[in-house]
Scaffold this motif. Structure first.
Motif, PDB file in Angstrom:
ATOM      1  N   LEU A 359      -7.092 -63.510   6.808  1.00 51.42           N
ATOM      2  CA  LEU A 359      -6.707 -64.916   6.861  1.00 51.42           C
ATOM      3  C   LEU A 359      -5.511 -65.231   5.968  1.00 51.42           C
ATOM      4  N   TYR A 360      -5.435 -64.541   4.845  1.00 49.37           N
ATOM      5  CA  TYR A 360      -4.402 -64.832   3.842  1.00 49.37           C
ATOM      6  C   TYR A 360      -3.762 -63.514   3.390  1.00 49.37           C
ATOM      7  N   PRO A 361      -2.860 -62.951   4.192  1.00 50.02           N
ATOM      8  CA  PRO A 361      -2.281 -61.636   3.864  1.00 50.02           C
ATOM      9  C   PRO A 361      -1.568 -61.584   2.509  1.00 50.02           C
ATOM     10  N   ASP A 362      -1.192 -62.743   1.994  1.00 48.33           N
ATOM     11  CA  ASP A 362      -0.523 -62.759   0.688  1.00 48.33           C
ATOM     12  C   ASP A 362      -1.518 -62.871  -0.473  1.00 48.33           C
ATOM     13  N   LYS A 363      -2.823 -62.845  -0.139  1.00 48.70           N
ATOM     14  CA  LYS A 363      -3.854 -62.986  -1.169  1.00 48.70           C
ATOM     15  C   LYS A 363      -4.770 -61.758  -1.207  1.00 48.70           C
ATOM     16  N   ARG A 364      -4.255 -60.615  -0.851  1.00 50.75           N
ATOM     17  CA  ARG A 364      -5.083 -59.405  -0.863  1.00 50.75           C
ATOM     18  C   ARG A 364      -5.446 -59.022  -2.295  1.00 50.75           C
ATOM     19  N   ALA A 365      -6.733 -58.677  -2.476  1.00 50.54           N
ATOM     20  CA  ALA A 365      -7.319 -58.579  -3.812  1.00 50.54           C
ATOM     21  C   ALA A 365      -6.521 -57.712  -4.771  1.00 50.54           C
ATOM     22  N   PHE A 366      -6.237 -56.478  -4.385  1.00 50.34           N
ATOM     23  CA  PHE A 366      -5.628 -55.534  -5.326  1.00 50.34           C
ATOM     24  C   PHE A 366      -4.102 -55.682  -5.408  1.00 50.34           C
ATOM     25  N   GLU A 367      -3.554 -56.568  -4.591  1.00 45.94           N
ATOM     26  CA  GLU A 367      -2.134 -56.887  -4.700  1.00 45.94           C
ATOM     27  C   GLU A 367      -1.925 -58.126  -5.571  1.00 45.94           C
ATOM     28  N   VAL A 368      -2.879 -59.064  -5.490  1.00 38.32           N
ATOM     29  CA  VAL A 368      -2.817 -60.258  -6.338  1.00 38.32           C
ATOM     30  C   VAL A 368      -3.215 -59.917  -7.769  1.00 38.32           C
ATOM     31  N   CYS A 369      -4.231 -59.071  -7.905  1.00 38.85           N
ATOM     32  CA  CYS A 369      -4.768 -58.699  -9.225  1.00 38.85           C
ATOM     33  C   CYS A 369      -4.582 -57.198  -9.412  1.00 38.85           C
ATOM     34  N   THR A 370      -3.543 -56.831 -10.063  1.00 32.96           N
ATOM     35  CA  THR A 370      -3.227 -55.404 -10.223  1.00 32.96           C
ATOM     36  C   THR A 370      -3.998 -54.770 -11.383  1.00 32.96           C
ATOM     37  N   GLU A 371      -4.581 -55.601 -12.249  1.00 38.63           N
ATOM     38  CA  GLU A 371      -5.357 -55.079 -13.374  1.00 38.63           C
ATOM     39  C   GLU A 371      -6.836 -55.397 -13.161  1.00 38.63           C
ATOM     40  N   CYS A 372      -7.623 -54.358 -12.967  1.00 38.63           N
ATOM     41  CA  CYS A 372      -9.079 -54.514 -12.833  1.00 38.63           C
ATOM     42  C   CYS A 372      -9.714 -53.298 -13.518  1.00 38.63           C
ATOM     43  N   PRO A 373      -9.692 -53.281 -14.859  1.00 32.11           N
ATOM     44  CA  PRO A 373     -10.020 -52.079 -15.621  1.00 32.11           C
ATOM     45  C   PRO A 373     -11.441 -51.581 -15.451  1.00 32.11           C
ATOM     46  N   THR A 374     -12.378 -52.464 -15.091  1.00 29.38           N
ATOM     47  CA  THR A 374     -13.766 -52.006 -14.976  1.00 29.38           C
ATOM     48  C   THR A 374     -14.208 -51.750 -13.534  1.00 29.38           C
ATOM     49  N   PHE A 375     -13.353 -52.052 -12.567  1.00 28.56           N
ATOM     50  CA  PHE A 375     -13.759 -51.923 -11.158  1.00 28.56           C
ATOM     51  C   PHE A 375     -14.170 -50.489 -10.827  1.00 28.56           C
ATOM     52  N   ASP A 376     -13.332 -49.519 -11.184  1.00 28.37           N
ATOM     53  CA  ASP A 376     -13.642 -48.128 -10.870  1.00 28.37           C
ATOM     54  C   ASP A 376     -14.871 -47.641 -11.638  1.00 28.37           C
ATOM     55  N   LYS A 377     -15.031 -48.109 -12.873  1.00 27.55           N
ATOM     56  CA  LYS A 377     -16.208 -47.715 -13.650  1.00 27.55           C
ATOM     57  C   LYS A 377     -17.485 -48.236 -13.007  1.00 27.55           C
TER      58      LYS A 377
END
Length: 419
Positions: A359-377
């Motif tokens: 719906l919002y191609p300019d609001k893709r999660a990992f492009e809007v928020c490039t820092e997510c230090p705990t996501f992979d953990k």
């Protein structure tokens, strides 16, 4: 099918009663009540330390601290507090201080500050460490990590561990998520188990003890096995959600105020580790139960999600406002599991991210928020993020996310205490 856990003779009777739900009462009876029925026989004449918080109570609301402190023949000598503190009122991530309990005068050692596990000095003179905390059934919730680290110290010190069992609010059959991979072990992903593991805390303690999974916070230490006793519940079976137990829910932490938010935690909490992307009900009284932002069209998002016929899951449009001094209006969706058994709850948040991307191609999660230090953990791997970010399709991660489920079902079944 054999695993070695110390079973007190009276516990065998309690285990038999598990298969006769309703014989003694309509509601589930947690391990502390079973221990009371045994007149505390496994603890008589012993010095006891207790790892607990505000959720450690019997069905009438009496705290395990006060029960053991006044139990005849039991000498309670120390208390240990996990994340959120012994009263559960400290925010996630904030340090917990070592202090003294006003009611009993006992020392309360923090296991969420300088130390994440008891030291040998803290356990001096202790014969058995009792654990009584309500958990939420999800790997990244830190109470089970604290338990495992305490089990390691007790193994080194020759101290027995006793787990007073409690219900898994997600039930005993829901298993989702891949194993934690090498290099991704942490305090929020300590064991090589699925993200949702379908065991009670007593069953999980036995599994990590017997399968050699208790390898320290980073998974880089040799396995240690402690002397372990589990006091089972009465009346619980694997198809029960918490609402089926007739037990009163005590918030396990500020963000888990009710059993619904315990189910919401694995449904939305991973997305919450993409900081600043979507609101997931925090500061709105709907923790982990909604997805919203100021720029979303609620009806469009709900219609898009419902058009995909996601098994067991329905989405309702919702406009809501944050509480507190600075109010923010959000637009988004509330998800409802109309068939919990068929729903893959951990993928709910990824379905939402896929719909947002469409719906919002300019609001893709990992492009809007490039820092997510705990996501992979939290995911236990970087591959979920890498695969999903490549095209924002749930289909691209489903197979990898669920690849270890059948293997875990096979190895975990022999540790089931309830059917």
């Amino acid at each position: 099918m054999f695993f070695c856990v110390k079973i007190h003779p009276n516990i065998l009777l309690a285990a038999l009663l598990v298969f006769l739900p309703g014989c003694l009462s309509a509601r589930v009876r947690p391990g502390i009540e079973v221990l009371e029925d045994m007149d505390f026989a496994p603890l008589k004449g012993r010095k006891v330390a207790l790892l607990t918080n505000q959720t450690g109570t019997d069905g009438e609301g009496h705290s395990t601290i006060s029960i053991l402190h006044s139990a005849p023949g039991v000498k309670l000598v120390a208390l240990f507090g996990p994340e959120h503190g012994i009263r559960g009122d400290i925010k996630a991530g904030d340090p917990v201080r070592t202090t003294r309990d006003a009611a009993t005068g006992l020392p309360v050692y923090s296991l969420y500050d300088r130390y994440r596990q008891p030291t040998a000095k803290m356990l001096e003179g202790v014969d058995v460490l009792v654990y009584d905390i309500q958990d939420v059934g999800t790997r990244s919730y830190t109470f089970i990590s604290t338990l495992g680290l305490a089990m390691r110290t007790c193994a080194e010190a020759g101290v027995e561990v006793m787990v007073l069992d409690r219900p898994n609010p997600l039930g005993g059959r829901k298993i989702e998520g891949c194993y934690v991979e090498k290099g991704y072990n942490s305090f929020i992903s300590q064991y090589r188990i699925p993200y949702v593991y379908g065991l009670t805390v007593g069953e999980l303690a036995t599994l990590i003890n017997e399968e050699g999974l208790n390898c320290g916070q980073r998974g880089d230490l040799s396995p240690l096995k402690c002397a372990l006793t589990v006091i089972p519940m009465e009346g619980w079976h694997r198809d029960m959600l918490y609402s089926d137990t007739d037990l009163r829910w005590i918030p396990t932490s500020p963000a888990i105020p009710n059993p619904e938010s315990a189910i919401g935690y694995p449904s939305a909490g991973i997305l919450g580790d993409i900081h600043g992307f979507l609101n997931i009900g925090m500061n709105c009284g709907m923790q982990f139960c909604v997805f919203g932002a100021q720029w979303i069209d609620s009806r469009a998002l709900a219609d898009t999600l419902n058009s995909r016929n996601i098994p067991g899951t329905h989405f309702e449009p919702l406009d809501y406002t944050s509480t507190g001094r600075w109010k923010t209006e959000y637009h988004g969706v509330r998800y409802i599991y109309d068939d919990y058994d068929s729903a893959c709850i951990t993928l709910t948040q990824f379905h939402v991210m896929e719909a947002i991307s469409d719906l919002y191609p300019d609001k893709r999660a990992f492009e809007v928020c490039t820092e997510c230090p705990t996501f992979d953990k939290v995911c236990g791997t970087s591959r979920i993020r890498a695969r999903f970010a490549a095209n924002y399709k749930v289909a691209s991660i489903r197979g990898y996310w669920m690849k270890d489920v059948e293997h875990f079902k096979h190895i975990s079944e022999k540790y089931h205490l309830y059917e």
